[in-house]
Design a protein around this motif. Structure first.
Motif, mmCIF file in Angstrom:
data_model
loop_
_atom_site.group_PDB
_atom_site.id
_atom_site.type_symbol
_atom_site.label_atom_id
_atom_site.label_comp_id
_atom_site.label_asym_id
_atom_site.label_seq_id
_atom_site.Cartn_x
_atom_site.Cartn_y
_atom_site.Cartn_z
ATOM 1 N N ARG A 192 0.823 -1.207 0.000
ATOM 2 C CA ARG A 192 0.000 0.000 0.000
ATOM 3 C C ARG A 192 0.857 1.258 0.000
ATOM 4 O O ARG A 192 0.505 2.263 -0.625
ATOM 5 N N ALA A 193 1.985 1.218 0.698
ATOM 6 C CA ALA A 193 2.880 2.380 0.711
ATOM 7 C C ALA A 193 3.591 2.547 -0.630
ATOM 8 O O ALA A 193 3.876 3.668 -1.054
ATOM 9 N N MET A 194 3.871 1.424 -1.303
ATOM 10 C CA MET A 194 4.609 1.484 -2.561
ATOM 11 C C MET A 194 3.729 1.807 -3.754
ATOM 12 O O MET A 194 4.215 2.299 -4.770
ATOM 13 N N LEU A 195 2.429 1.524 -3.675
ATOM 14 C CA LEU A 195 1.558 1.603 -4.845
ATOM 15 C C LEU A 195 1.565 2.963 -5.542
ATOM 16 O O LEU A 195 1.690 3.020 -6.773
ATOM 17 N N PRO A 196 1.424 4.101 -4.822
ATOM 18 C CA PRO A 196 1.444 5.389 -5.543
ATOM 19 C C PRO A 196 2.739 5.624 -6.307
ATOM 20 O O PRO A 196 2.715 6.120 -7.443
ATOM 21 N N THR A 197 3.871 5.258 -5.726
ATOM 22 C CA THR A 197 5.155 5.450 -6.409
ATOM 23 C C THR A 197 5.279 4.517 -7.601
ATOM 24 O O THR A 197 5.826 4.902 -8.643
ATOM 25 N N ILE A 198 4.790 3.292 -7.462
ATOM 26 C CA ILE A 198 4.839 2.344 -8.579
ATOM 27 C C ILE A 198 4.035 2.878 -9.757
ATOM 28 O O ILE A 198 4.503 2.869 -10.908
ATOM 29 N N ILE A 199 2.823 3.347 -9.488
ATOM 30 C CA ILE A 199 1.980 3.872 -10.564
ATOM 31 C C ILE A 199 2.608 5.112 -11.186
ATOM 32 O O ILE A 199 2.563 5.304 -12.409
ATOM 33 N N SER A 200 3.210 5.962 -10.355
ATOM 34 C CA SER A 200 3.875 7.154 -10.899
ATOM 35 C C SER A 200 4.995 6.767 -11.860
ATOM 36 O O SER A 200 5.175 7.391 -12.914
ATOM 37 N N PHE A 258 -6.755 4.361 -11.724
ATOM 38 C CA PHE A 258 -6.681 2.938 -11.422
ATOM 39 C C PHE A 258 -5.879 2.704 -10.138
ATOM 40 O O PHE A 258 -6.236 1.858 -9.318
ATOM 41 N N ALA A 259 -4.793 3.454 -9.972
ATOM 42 C CA ALA A 259 -3.991 3.329 -8.747
ATOM 43 C C ALA A 259 -4.815 3.714 -7.524
ATOM 44 O O ALA A 259 -4.751 3.055 -6.482
ATOM 45 N N THR A 260 -5.594 4.791 -7.631
ATOM 46 C CA THR A 260 -6.446 5.205 -6.517
ATOM 47 C C THR A 260 -7.482 4.134 -6.195
ATOM 48 O O THR A 260 -7.750 3.832 -5.026
ATOM 49 N N TRP A 261 -8.067 3.537 -7.228
ATOM 50 C CA TRP A 261 -9.075 2.499 -7.022
ATOM 51 C C TRP A 261 -8.466 1.272 -6.349
ATOM 52 O O TRP A 261 -9.049 0.709 -5.427
#
Length: 290
Positions: A192-200, A258-261
């Motif tokens: 969950r912590a990595m997901l925003p950076t991964i999507i970016s 999609f990342a937010t969802w």
């Protein structure tokens, strides 16, 4: 019967008073007016130079141009799909190497990560395309994979290391192996912590697919360049940009949505809510234990 009152301030900041709220409204109105003025100025320039003339937009109704744009969009999504999957795989492999207990493995993984992170994407794409003499699509995918995979490796490693140290120690105290600790304890909490950076980073990979036109890969930007440079259609550059840019922006916004969802679904999932190592019952087998 007692009535609960809301606090007038928090530990971090005071609730703004009437003067501050009025000042914030003034700033908001001024910013909105400034943005609208810039947009109006740009639209005026486009109108003044005749960019909205019907003759300059009619060619987009031609079937040949529509097919060219759709083919270019499909090639862009194909290159991005390959690069995204391979980057995630490479990033995971390099992250495992960086977290290895063996010094030589950590050293090799660190050298690879730092080397590919430092190399410009375009240089790697040209090297694979020219020196190794491969086709444009594999060259583009290889360059994007090496760069984005090395960046994602650091994201994965940092995410795993950011999990509370007590979780790791408790898992080892229960007799779990390192692979089990990473798979069942650390990774679920770190994702969950990595997901925003991964999507970016995947958004960066999506935008970098436009570099494919430099090696004659027929992606979306290459299709726009062909249309803009074709004098038979008498189609200037600006209308092409006005068609291609919103589509690129829309794809990036869709990926961010999609990342937010996914993040929202992760927060709602009982499997990822406060994953912690609880004391095992006597006789309970740990995941993967024999």
């Amino acid at each position: 019967m007692t009535t609960r009152t809301e606090p007038s301030a928090t530990a971090l900041h005071d609730i703004p008073g009437p003067v501050t709220r009025r000042r914030h409204r003034i700033y908001s109105v001024a910013s909105t007016v400034l943005i609208l003025a810039v947009i109006g100025w740009v639209v005026f320039l486009l109108l003044d130079t005749g960019q909205f003339a019907a003759a300059k937009w009619t060619p987009f109704a031609y079937k040949g141009i529509q097919e060219l744009l759709l083919r270019g969009l499909g090639n862009t999504l194909k290159a991005f799909g390959y690069a995204a999957v391979l980057s995630l795989v490479l990033g995971a492999v390099l992250a495992v190497g960086r977290l290895s207990d063996h010094r030589i493995v950590r050293w090799i993984a660190a050298v690879l990560v730092e080397f590919f992170r430092a190399m410009p994407v375009l240089v790697m794409i040209f090297f694979v395309f020219v020196a190794l003499r491969v086709q444009p699509l594999p060259a583009l995918v290889a360059g994007l994979t090496l760069y984005n995979g090395s960046v994602l490796a650091e994201v994965f490693r940092t995410g795993i290391n950011s999990v509370d140290r007590g979780q790791r120690e408790a898992a080892y105290a229960l007799g779990m192996r390192k692979t089990q600790v990473t798979t069942y304890v650390l990774a679920p909490q770190a994702v969950r912590a990595m997901l925003p950076t991964i999507i970016s980073q995947l958004v960066v990979a999506l935008k970098d697919t436009s570099l494919g036109y430099l090696i004659t890969y027929e992606e979306f930007l290459h299709a726009g360049k062909l249309i803009a440079s074709n004098l038979d259609y008498d189609l200037p550059f600006i209308p092409v940009v006005m068609v291609i840019s919103p589509i690129y922006i829309g794809m990036c916004m869709l990926l961010s949505w999609f990342a937010t969802w996914v993040a929202r679904q992760e927060r709602r999932s009982p499997k990822t809510k406060a994953v912690e190592v609880a004391p095992a019952e006597p006789g309970t087998l740990l995941p993967g234990a024999r």
